[in-house]
Design a protein around this motif. Structure first.
Motif, PDB file in Angstrom:
ATOM      1  N   LEU A   1       0.699  -1.344  -0.082  1.00 41.84           N
ATOM      2  CA  LEU A   1      -0.283   0.179  -0.123  1.00 41.84           C
ATOM      3  C   LEU A   1       0.879   1.144  -0.114  1.00 41.84           C
ATOM      4  CD1 LEU A   1      -2.928  -0.942   2.714  1.00 41.84           C
ATOM      5  CD2 LEU A   1      -3.151  -0.240   0.246  1.00 41.84           C
ATOM      6  N   ALA A   2       1.656   1.387   0.779  1.00 42.98           N
ATOM      7  CA  ALA A   2       2.835   2.150   0.860  1.00 42.98           C
ATOM      8  C   ALA A   2       3.289   2.930  -0.609  1.00 42.98           C
ATOM      9  CB  ALA A   2       3.724   2.216   1.909  1.00 42.98           C
TER      10      ALA A   2
ATOM     11  N   ARG B   1       0.889   4.381  -2.999  1.00 42.16           N
ATOM     12  CA  ARG B   1       0.644   5.650  -2.526  1.00 42.16           C
ATOM     13  C   ARG B   1       1.660   6.343  -3.124  1.00 42.16           C
ATOM     14  NH1 ARG B   1      -0.210   3.543   2.687  1.00 42.16           N
ATOM     15  NH2 ARG B   1      -2.453   3.389   3.183  1.00 42.16           N
ATOM     16  N   GLU B   2       3.128   6.064  -3.245  1.00 39.91           N
ATOM     17  CA  GLU B   2       4.009   6.727  -3.791  1.00 39.91           C
ATOM     18  C   GLU B   2       4.269   6.835  -5.281  1.00 39.91           C
ATOM     19  OE1 GLU B   2       6.112   8.804  -2.066  1.00 39.91           O
ATOM     20  OE2 GLU B   2       4.754   8.202  -0.253  1.00 39.91           O
TER      21      GLU B   2
ATOM     22  N   ALA C   1       1.501   6.603  -7.124  1.00 43.96           N
ATOM     23  CA  ALA C   1       0.537   7.223  -7.746  1.00 43.96           C
ATOM     24  C   ALA C   1       0.962   8.738  -7.714  1.00 43.96           C
ATOM     25  CB  ALA C   1      -0.684   7.378  -6.583  1.00 43.96           C
ATOM     26  N   LYS C   2       2.050   9.083  -7.181  1.00 39.11           N
ATOM     27  CA  LYS C   2       2.523  10.455  -7.466  1.00 39.11           C
ATOM     28  C   LYS C   2       3.207  10.614  -8.533  1.00 39.11           C
ATOM     29  CE  LYS C   2       2.541  10.826  -2.430  1.00 39.11           C
ATOM     30  NZ  LYS C   2       3.499  11.177  -1.158  1.00 39.11           N
TER      31      LYS C   2
ATOM     32  N   GLU D   1      -9.092  -0.302   1.584  1.00 37.67           N
ATOM     33  CA  GLU D   1      -7.820   0.295   1.539  1.00 37.67           C
ATOM     34  C   GLU D   1      -7.159   1.179   0.269  1.00 37.67           C
ATOM     35  OE1 GLU D   1      -5.796   0.575   3.982  1.00 37.67           O
ATOM     36  OE2 GLU D   1      -6.934  -0.464   5.483  1.00 37.67           O
TER      37      GLU D   1
ATOM     38  N   GLN E   1      -8.891   4.680  -0.609  1.00 40.02           N
ATOM     39  CA  GLN E   1      -8.242   5.782   0.093  1.00 40.02           C
ATOM     40  C   GLN E   1      -6.823   6.437  -0.745  1.00 40.02           C
ATOM     41  OE1 GLN E   1      -7.204   4.770   4.072  1.00 40.02           O
ATOM     42  NE2 GLN E   1      -8.969   3.609   4.309  1.00 40.02           N
ATOM     43  N   ILE E   2      -6.814   5.724  -1.849  1.00 38.08           N
ATOM     44  CA  ILE E   2      -5.495   6.236  -2.634  1.00 38.08           C
ATOM     45  C   ILE E   2      -5.978   7.091  -3.822  1.00 38.08           C
ATOM     46  CG2 ILE E   2      -3.341   5.703  -3.928  1.00 38.08           C
ATOM     47  CD1 ILE E   2      -3.175   3.273  -2.041  1.00 38.08           C
ATOM     48  N   ASP E   3      -5.569   8.337  -4.033  1.00 38.15           N
ATOM     49  CA  ASP E   3      -5.999   9.015  -5.146  1.00 38.15           C
ATOM     50  C   ASP E   3      -5.263   8.661  -6.362  1.00 38.15           C
ATOM     51  OD1 ASP E   3      -7.074  10.813  -6.806  1.00 38.15           O
ATOM     52  OD2 ASP E   3      -6.287  12.571  -5.841  1.00 38.15           O
TER      53      ASP E   3
ATOM     54  N   GLN F   1       4.947   3.535   8.402  1.00 40.97           N
ATOM     55  CA  GLN F   1       3.787   4.524   8.654  1.00 40.97           C
ATOM     56  C   GLN F   1       4.267   5.403   9.608  1.00 40.97           C
ATOM     57  OE1 GLN F   1      -0.203   2.270   8.812  1.00 40.97           O
ATOM     58  NE2 GLN F   1       1.115   0.840  10.209  1.00 40.97           N
TER      59      GLN F   1
END
Length: 403
Positions: free
Chosen positions: A40-41, A44-45, A47-48, A66, A69-71, A195
């Motif tokens: 998941l971490a 999230r990265e 996705a940037k 879960e 919650q990620i855009d 986290q």
């Protein structure tokens, strides 16, 4: 069963975009821990990222909360598969994920395929990028009878054909080299992040009525909970603290509570408190208020919980074992995990020496600041770009390694 197979094979022919990375994130379940937190971490990265790469991410339906919650930007495609591949279903879920990973290898044969753990290895994909977090079942066969033969005999076959292997510690890299004979040049060590607490959303500091020692992690023999409880037994008449154990495995708790009179009595009178996994803010509140974080694990491929404790200003007593000293450096108090007396002495030393506590807290803050997911993700993204470029010109050799 037929419906499940149809879901597995749905849309079997691969997307033709050559700048696409396929990510197998099926190890995220309804209660993420360990590898799922790692996956998941990284998502999230990723996705940037604005480099123009496309991503296809496969996840099981148990991870919907879960993942929501990620855009994710428009260059990401999320593909949902059957919930029974989730780690929530233990061994059957692990087996289904392994089978599904190899179906993905067929579907995306020419595209870089990133498997985020060793339990989803592909045996023939020429552009597989895979993370090996540890090889614990090889080292502790007595605790992992079902996984031992896979790790010992099948996983090495997949690793020898992989384009790139990531691992979070030098210790695991050494084991892959010495036990499996994997070339060091194919293995890249990239430390994990962990986290972090969002201070703005954190609950206010409330001094606990009774001081407590804290453990957070899986409840299983490998995590050495029995030795932790024995250490607490030795200290129980000498300190006023409670022992709070946060984790989730009802079968392990049933065995512990059923056969241990000390644990039964301590639970009834509130000296030992078992909690299931908590929301992030509650977990960090526990860490910030604990007197000592005790992590007596027999083996860790990395060990994110110790960094979470350091980040929250909680002094750490942990094991001098495997990768833990590599990750913690001089920011932890080390004990012998095979000796409950050593664990007890370590706890008492930190509780009774204010200067030692202050030093551990200060060093812990500095050490934790070195581990960030954005730094980890940068290494992966660089490897993805290399793999895409190599695929475009038909290369089959492993990508180069950046140090």
């Amino acid at each position: 069963m037929l419906k499940f197979l149809r879901n597995l094979l749905n849309g079997f022919f691969a997307d033709k975009h050559c700048n696409t990375v396929v990510i197998n994130a099926t190890n995220i379940g309804s209660h993420p821990s360990g590898i799922a937190v790692y996956t998941l971490a990284l998502l999230r990265e990723f996705a940037k990222d604005r480099s123009g790469m496309r991503f296809i991410v496969y996840v099981n339906r148990n991870a919907r909360e879960e993942i929501s919650q990620i855009d994710f930007p428009t260059n990401f495609t999320i593909r949902w598969i059957n919930k029974f591949t989730a780690p929530d279903y233990r061994f059957p879920g692990h087996l289904l994920r392994l089978l599904y990973a190899n179906l993905l290898a067929l579907r995306h044969l020419r595209q870089p395929l990133f498997n985020t753990s060793q339990l989803e290895a592909c045996f023939f994909h020429p552009n597989q990028i895979i993370t090996i977090h540890d090889i614990i079942p090889v080292l502790f066969k007595e605790f992992h009878g079902k996984q031992y033969y896979y790790f010992m005999y099948l996983l090495p076959l997949a690793l020898r054909t992989a384009r790139q292997i990531f691992t979070p510690s030098q210790h695991t890299k050494m084991l892959l080299n010495t036990i499996f004979g994997i070339s060091s040049e194919k293995i890249q060590v990239v430390h994990n992040g962990f986290q972090r607490l969002d201070i703005a959303s954190a609950s206010p500091e409330i001094a606990p009525e009774t001081p407590y020692l804290l453990y957070i992690g899986r409840l299983c023999p490998m995590k050495n909970i029995g030795a932790l409880i024995e250490a607490f037994r030795q200290l129980s008449d000498r300190i006023p603290h409670k022992l709070v154990i946060v984790g989730e495995d009802e079968r392990y708790l049933d065995r512990t509570l059923k056969y241990d009179d000390f644990v039964n009595t301590a639970v009834k009178n509130g000296r030992i408190v078992f909690k299931k996994y908590l929301p992030k803010v509650e977990m960090f509140s526990l860490l910030r208020n604990a007197e000592v974080f005790v992590f007596p694990s027999l083996y860790e491929g990395f060990g994110m919980p110790v960094l979470e404790a350091m980040h929250c200003g909680c002094p750490v007593v942990t094991s001098f074992a495997a990768s833990i000293p590599e990750v913690c450096g001089d920011a932890a108090f080390y004990t012998d995990p095979h000796n409950p007396g050593s664990i007890a002495d370590g706890i008492l030393s930190v509780l009774s020496d204010p200067q030692l506590r202050e030093n551990l807290v200060e060093k812990g803050f500095r050490k934790a600041s070195q581990y960030r997911w954005e730094r980890s993700a940068a290494h992966y993204l660089s490897t993805f770009r290399d793999a895409i470029a190599a695929t475009a010109v038909g290369e089959s050799a492993p990508v180069s390694i950046r140090h």
